[in-house]
Design a protein around this motif. Structure first.
Motif, mmCIF file in Angstrom:
data_model
loop_
_atom_site.group_PDB
_atom_site.id
_atom_site.type_symbol
_atom_site.label_atom_id
_atom_site.label_comp_id
_atom_site.label_asym_id
_atom_site.label_seq_id
_atom_site.Cartn_x
_atom_site.Cartn_y
_atom_site.Cartn_z
ATOM 1 N N ASP A 182 11.650 2.315 3.337
ATOM 2 C CA ASP A 182 10.285 1.842 3.121
ATOM 3 C C ASP A 182 9.468 2.921 2.421
ATOM 4 O OD1 ASP A 182 7.783 0.776 3.174
ATOM 5 O OD2 ASP A 182 7.686 0.474 5.335
ATOM 6 N N THR A 184 6.253 2.143 1.072
ATOM 7 C CA THR A 184 4.867 1.690 0.939
ATOM 8 C C THR A 184 3.879 2.795 1.281
ATOM 9 O OG1 THR A 184 4.937 0.807 3.201
ATOM 10 C CG2 THR A 184 5.427 -0.722 1.419
ATOM 11 N N GLY A 190 -0.725 1.070 2.246
ATOM 12 C CA GLY A 190 0.487 0.280 2.063
ATOM 13 C C GLY A 190 0.208 -1.209 2.022
ATOM 14 N N ASN A 191 0.860 -1.957 2.922
ATOM 15 C CA ASN A 191 0.647 -3.406 2.976
ATOM 16 C C ASN A 191 -0.507 -3.796 3.892
ATOM 17 O OD1 ASN A 191 2.656 -4.212 1.195
ATOM 18 N ND2 ASN A 191 4.242 -4.133 2.757
ATOM 19 N N LEU A 201 -1.732 -5.537 -2.310
ATOM 20 C CA LEU A 201 -0.297 -5.404 -2.108
ATOM 21 C C LEU A 201 0.123 -6.365 -1.008
ATOM 22 C CD1 LEU A 201 -0.047 -1.504 -2.237
ATOM 23 C CD2 LEU A 201 0.032 -3.142 -4.114
ATOM 24 N N SER A 204 6.881 -6.422 0.453
ATOM 25 C CA SER A 204 7.663 -5.213 0.211
ATOM 26 C C SER A 204 9.050 -5.363 0.804
ATOM 27 C CB SER A 204 6.973 -3.986 0.821
ATOM 28 O OG SER A 204 6.957 -4.067 2.225
ATOM 29 N N LEU A 236 7.969 -3.553 -4.077
ATOM 30 C CA LEU A 236 6.577 -3.726 -3.650
ATOM 31 C C LEU A 236 5.895 -4.609 -4.680
ATOM 32 C CD1 LEU A 236 4.473 -2.947 -1.536
ATOM 33 C CD2 LEU A 236 3.837 -1.017 -2.977
ATOM 34 N N ASP A 238 2.474 -7.152 -5.797
ATOM 35 C CA ASP A 238 1.057 -7.404 -5.544
ATOM 36 C C ASP A 238 0.779 -8.899 -5.523
ATOM 37 O OD1 ASP A 238 0.910 -8.320 -8.154
ATOM 38 O OD2 ASP A 238 -0.238 -6.608 -8.907
ATOM 39 N N SER A 245 6.422 -1.389 -7.704
ATOM 40 C CA SER A 245 7.384 -0.309 -7.447
ATOM 41 C C SER A 245 8.154 0.101 -8.690
ATOM 42 C CB SER A 245 8.373 -0.733 -6.358
ATOM 43 O OG SER A 245 9.107 -1.882 -6.767
#
Length: 372
Positions: A182, A184, A190-191, A201, A204, A236, A238, A245
């Protein structure tokens, strides 16, 4: 029959080593405490409105414990390990390195665990280096400045795993580092409410980053080149379904170290989704005095409509940072106890915004460093 002796466990540590016919076990570490004075910023800095800034005075630091060991076979093959737990002055706990390495006398080595791979953008004696926007190569945040240094895949990254294969042969060194899991945490929040150019975002999955490096060290010189890229599509994504990513970076350094002099010239370039980042760095250490300069030139192609004024405006912007340091070795006559003074000043300019003086950042630090 074992032996007990004082020895150096690594260049930075003077500790205790236990040796017998089965191998070597070393204990060491250091104390690093900082007294800081600096300014901070909250919220986006790419705005014509007044930027919210404040002055901070605090103490930070930690105690690092270093435990390492090595066992070598009759043929010269070896197994090594290292762990470096951190006890922080704010009451928290952390970890620097934790790895196992397997190698042979021919220079081939496999390393697994948590560590940092080859440094393609060394900062020299970086006692205190900050940047306008309060971000660097370790965190991307909308509305802030970004200073790419070819370190997004270098290591010590959250919950990600690492495997590195390296080969030494004379003056040549090659490594292939991987970082998987991970990632993120590269993006602010991150998320959990994070954005990239204003777009939320949303999805992921695990990344797989590869980072090859080739270095040549003839005498006091080092020339190194490398790259880092994520091999997993849509790691990742959006809110538009775009692959955030998709990031490929390159780095090169030319270093010289002999006598009292140490000099690094660095260049890093990142091709990211709708964004390009170029960073140049030059730093020198003469005796105990260090001086460095970093210039980042970035371009953003698109920002979410309606988000401008709160995020980074489209177009080109630069972040210029100057930093300096001085080391007082063996302070008050105590061996392995050093005092450092460090300071930095950083400013940002954007082609579409007239006045960003409020975004300037600066600070000073007194560091107490003791190796045990």
């Amino acid at each position: 029959m074992g032996s007990f002796a004082l020895a150096a466990t690594a260049p930075a540590f003077a500790g205790i080593t236990l040796e017998n016919e089965q191998g070597r076990l070393s204990f060491g570490g250091d104390v690093e405490l900082d007294i800081n004075s600096y300014n901070t910023q909250s919220g986006p800095i790419f705005t014509d409105d007044e930027i919210d800034t404040s002055d901070e005075y605090n103490q930070t630091g930690r105690i690092l414990l270093d435990v390492s060991g090595e066992r070598t076979s009759a043929t010269g093959n070896y197994a090594r390990f290292k762990t470096q737990p951190l006890i922080q002055t704010d009451g928290g706990f952390g970890l620097d390195d934790a790895w196992l390495a397997l190698g042979n006398p021919g220079g081939l080595e496999l390393k697994i665990g948590r560590f940092e791979a080859f440094d393609l953008f060394p900062l020299g004696q970086d006692v205190f280096v900050g940047y306008s926007g309060d971000t660097s190569d370790g965190l991307y945040a909308d509305g802030q400045g970004y200073v790419y240094q070819a370190k997004e895949g270098r290591g010590r990254a959250g919950n990600s795993g690492q495997v590195l294969l390296s080969q030494r042969s004379g003056d040549l060194y090659a490594e292939l580092a991987t970082l998987f899991g991970d990632r993120t945490d590269l993006f602010e929040n991150g998320n959990n409410g994070g954005t990239y150019h204003g777009f939320a975002l949303e999805e992921s999955k695990n990344s797989f980053i590869v980072r090859p490096v080739l270095a040549w060290t003839p005498g006091p010189w080092t020339l190194a080149v490398g790259a880092e890229t994520n091999l997993v599509d849509d790691a990742l994504v959006d809110e538009r379904g775009e692959d955030i990513s998709d990031r490929t970076g390159y780095g090169t350094r030319l270093s010289y170290a002999a006598g009292d002099w140490s000099v690094n010239a660095n260049l890093a370039y990142l091709d990211a989704h709708q964004e390009d980042n170029l960073t140049l760095g030059l730093n020198a250490l003469w005796g105990n005095a260090g001086l460095g300069y970093i210039h980042a030139h970035n371009e953003i192609d698109e920002v979410k409509p309606g988000a401008m004024g709160t995020l980074t405006e489209p177009g080109e912007y630069t972040v210029d940072t100057l930093y300096a340091s001085y080391r007082f070795p063996d302070a008050i006559g105590i061996e392995n106890f050093d005092l450092y003074l460090g300071a930095f000043y950083s400013r940002v300019d954007h082609e579409e915004i007239d006045d960003l003086d409020d975004a300037d950042r600066y600070g000073g630090r007194l560091r107490f460093k003791y190796h045990f």
